[in-house]
Motif scaffolding. Structure first.
Motif, PDB file in Angstrom:
ATOM      1  N   LYS A 282      87.889 -17.953  55.950  1.00 27.81           N
ATOM      2  CA  LYS A 282      88.497 -17.485  57.195  1.00 27.81           C
ATOM      3  C   LYS A 282      89.739 -16.646  56.911  1.00 27.81           C
ATOM      4  CE  LYS A 282      86.977 -21.306  60.172  1.00 27.81           C
ATOM      5  NZ  LYS A 282      87.435 -22.527  60.889  1.00 27.81           N
ATOM      6  N   LEU A 283      90.488 -17.064  55.879  1.00 29.86           N
ATOM      7  CA  LEU A 283      91.696 -16.320  55.508  1.00 29.86           C
ATOM      8  C   LEU A 283      91.349 -15.043  54.748  1.00 29.86           C
ATOM      9  CD1 LEU A 283      94.320 -18.951  54.268  1.00 29.86           C
ATOM     10  CD2 LEU A 283      94.508 -17.447  56.240  1.00 29.86           C
ATOM     11  N   TYR A 284      90.462 -15.170  53.764  1.00 34.41           N
ATOM     12  CA  TYR A 284      90.117 -14.032  52.902  1.00 34.41           C
ATOM     13  C   TYR A 284      88.598 -13.979  52.753  1.00 34.41           C
ATOM     14  CZ  TYR A 284      95.042 -14.509  51.610  1.00 34.41           C
ATOM     15  OH  TYR A 284      96.416 -14.610  51.636  1.00 34.41           O
ATOM     16  N   PRO A 285      87.925 -13.213  53.620  1.00 35.17           N
ATOM     17  CA  PRO A 285      86.457 -13.199  53.600  1.00 35.17           C
ATOM     18  C   PRO A 285      85.851 -12.796  52.257  1.00 35.17           C
ATOM     19  CG  PRO A 285      87.305 -12.144  55.595  1.00 35.17           C
ATOM     20  CD  PRO A 285      88.479 -12.404  54.718  1.00 35.17           C
ATOM     21  N   ASN A 286      86.575 -11.984  51.473  1.00 33.46           N
ATOM     22  CA  ASN A 286      86.009 -11.500  50.217  1.00 33.46           C
ATOM     23  C   ASN A 286      86.625 -12.133  48.979  1.00 33.46           C
ATOM     24  OD1 ASN A 286      84.137  -9.216  51.114  1.00 33.46           O
ATOM     25  ND2 ASN A 286      85.994  -8.829  52.257  1.00 33.46           N
ATOM     26  N   LEU A 287      87.347 -13.228  49.175  1.00 37.54           N
ATOM     27  CA  LEU A 287      87.944 -13.926  48.040  1.00 37.54           C
ATOM     28  C   LEU A 287      86.841 -14.592  47.210  1.00 37.54           C
ATOM     29  CD1 LEU A 287      90.393 -15.186  46.533  1.00 37.54           C
ATOM     30  CD2 LEU A 287      90.320 -17.042  48.212  1.00 37.54           C
ATOM     31  N   PRO A 288      86.733 -14.289  45.904  1.00 40.07           N
ATOM     32  CA  PRO A 288      85.706 -14.941  45.080  1.00 40.07           C
ATOM     33  C   PRO A 288      86.035 -16.423  44.844  1.00 40.07           C
ATOM     34  CG  PRO A 288      87.031 -13.431  43.742  1.00 40.07           C
ATOM     35  CD  PRO A 288      87.461 -13.245  45.161  1.00 40.07           C
ATOM     36  N   ILE A 289      85.088 -17.284  45.203  1.00 42.24           N
ATOM     37  CA  ILE A 289      85.267 -18.731  45.046  1.00 42.24           C
ATOM     38  C   ILE A 289      84.112 -19.280  44.212  1.00 42.24           C
ATOM     39  CG2 ILE A 289      85.400 -20.957  46.239  1.00 42.24           C
ATOM     40  CD1 ILE A 289      86.651 -19.487  48.600  1.00 42.24           C
ATOM     41  N   VAL A 290      84.461 -19.973  43.135  1.00 46.02           N
ATOM     42  CA  VAL A 290      83.466 -20.593  42.256  1.00 46.02           C
ATOM     43  C   VAL A 290      83.526 -22.102  42.472  1.00 46.02           C
ATOM     44  CG1 VAL A 290      82.773 -21.009  39.867  1.00 46.02           C
ATOM     45  CG2 VAL A 290      83.643 -18.753  40.542  1.00 46.02           C
ATOM     46  N   MET A 291      82.408 -22.700  42.855  1.00 45.85           N
ATOM     47  CA  MET A 291      82.344 -24.138  43.096  1.00 45.85           C
ATOM     48  C   MET A 291      82.082 -24.860  41.769  1.00 45.85           C
ATOM     49  SD  MET A 291      82.794 -24.178  46.377  1.00 45.85           S
ATOM     50  CE  MET A 291      82.478 -25.893  46.785  1.00 45.85           C
TER      51      MET A 291
END
Length: 450
Positions: A70-79
């Protein structure tokens, strides 16, 4: 510049191991044990990537992933997970995760995944967007991020909290949000919360009613009411007293105001954009700013980069302000040569874009001929020249003193000699600033006259 990685995992040893691995690879790392501390940091800064555990204690990592997006739609997040399943990996990918790592973690796999994830999102970091009104100059990635955030915020009525140093363009950004929103045909009202003493501030903001004789009253419409159906920009919001903060919070939550001396509430539909150059968390910790008001304002946080962090925009800005000054002052055509631009690019710019505009105007007026050269720029930035010479000589003590002196002088100039505003901009007590002025032989009176 080092890339910043955030790690969210409730296992201390995992955080410690990942931090050690990534710092060895020259990444800057912040780690968190719960989502609250992560989201607080995300509201102030955007990392290059987030490593996010699927379960953080009892917290669902996929829900945290949603909040981050919601804050950064294109922020790369690795689970990351110790109990990985295909279904879990698919759900994480659907929600926007760029990859999925299983514990025990392989050092080689972690580094490879982070590098490829950052690289993949670099080019397509921002989906296509368009601003109907775009007055913000710059093509650097940090400015494109600001423009993308403006486009996202403009589509909503959500409150926006803009953070940034003096001279970074907070008012320009607030106006851009308004002019690209559905409220663009309605009023846009600016109110500087540090501009008035306590006794006059409330009536200026909320209006007043004064009984003249009998039942006749004189009504003054305040800024909040003037902004009805439009946007109210509260600049330097952290300068409000606690009493005024309480009234602002009430007006925001209830969408109604009461004029000073009035008896009736007035319904208002106002979109609030706030801004500060203060450290809000410090102000909350010191009891100077209400935490509930912070959360009310901070629906969409927007951090403006200082000029020194987007130096690639300096040639474009310099050209714009040079043409502007030439036109406004009826001057002959001038250009800045390559070495002159390089000198501008290497300057620290404590006053940010506002300081750059002032320097360019000075150069356009004072430099004879049609070319502004490096020596002209250095003379315009004379104070920092002395600091650079001291650094070259290895005279660190005096170089630090000279830098501090020039930094304070520049801030005083930006604040037009107002010591109270300068102390707030520098983040020091006014009495401490007075001691600094005496120790560094800075005369405010001479500064204003000069």
């Amino acid at each position: 510049m080092q890339k910043l990685i955030y790690i969210l995992d409730d296992e201390k040893e995992i955080r410690k191991t990942l931090r050690a691995i990534l710092e060895d690879e020259d990444y800057s790392v912040e780690d968190f044990a719960n989502s609250k501390s992560l989201m607080k940091s995300l509201s102030k800064d955007r990392p290059s990537l987030v490593l996010l555990d699927v379960w953080v204690g009892k917290e669902d990592g996929l829900s945290i992933l949603d909040e981050c997006k919601k804050l950064y739609p294109n922020l790369p997040i690795v689970m990351i997970s110790g109990h990985g399943t295909i279904e879990l990996a698919v759900n994480a990918t659907k929600k926007g995760a760029v990859d999925f790592l299983e514990k025990p973690l392989s050092i080689e796999k972690v580094i490879q995944t982070i590098e490829s994830s950052i690289e993949k999102t670099k080019e397509g970091e921002f989906p296509s967007f368009r601003l109907d009104v775009d007055e913000i100059l710059g093509e650097s990635s940090s400015i494109r991020r600001v423009k993308f955030a403006i486009s996202q915020a403009a589509e909503t009525n959500a409150r926006v909290f803009i953070y940034g140093e003096n001279g970074t363009g907070k008012e320009l950004t607030a106006r851009a949000i308004h002019l690209n929103s559905k409220r663009k045909q309605e009023p846009y009202i600016v109110f500087n919360c540090a501009s008035l003493p306590e006794e006059g501030l409330e009536s200026e903001l909320f209006g007043s009613e004064t009984i003249i004789q009998g039942s006749t009253s004189e009504v003054k419409i305040g800024k909040w009411e003037q902004a009805h159906n439009g946007t109210l920009f509260l600049d330097e919001v952290c300068d409000l007293s606690l009493a005024q903060q309480s009234k602002v919070l009430k007006a925001i939550l209830e969408q109604k105001i009461e004029r000073v001396g009035g008896k009736d509430y007035i319904l208002v539909d106002v979109r609030i954009i706030a801004a500060t150059n203060s450290n809000v968390e410090d102000a909350i910790r010191e009891g100077k700013f209400r935490e509930d008001l912070y959360y009310a304002l901070n629906v969409i946080p927007l951090e403006l980069p200082p000029l020194r962090e987007r130096s690639q925009d300096i040639p474009l800005l310099a050209e714009y302000y040079l043409k502007k000054s030439i036109a406004e002052n009826n001057l002959s055509h001038k250009i800045i040569d390559r070495e002159g631009l390089d000198t501008l690019i290497s300057h620290f710019w404590p006053g940010n874009v506002r300081e750059l505009a002032n320097i360019i105007e000075r150069l356009s007026i004072l430099v004879p001929g049609d070319t502004i050269r490096a020596k002209d720029v250095k003379e315009a930035l004379h104070g920092f020249k002395k600091a650079n010479e001291m650094v070259a000589r290895g005279d660190l003590k005096h170089a630090k003193e000279e830098f501090e002196r020039q930094y304070i002088i520049k801030t005083l100039q930006i604040c037009e000699g107002n010591v109270t505003r300068t102390s707030k901009a520098l983040g020091i007590e006014r009495t401490h600033l007075y001691r600094k002025l005496r120790a560094l032989n800075i005369s405010v009176d001479q500064l204003i006259e000069g």
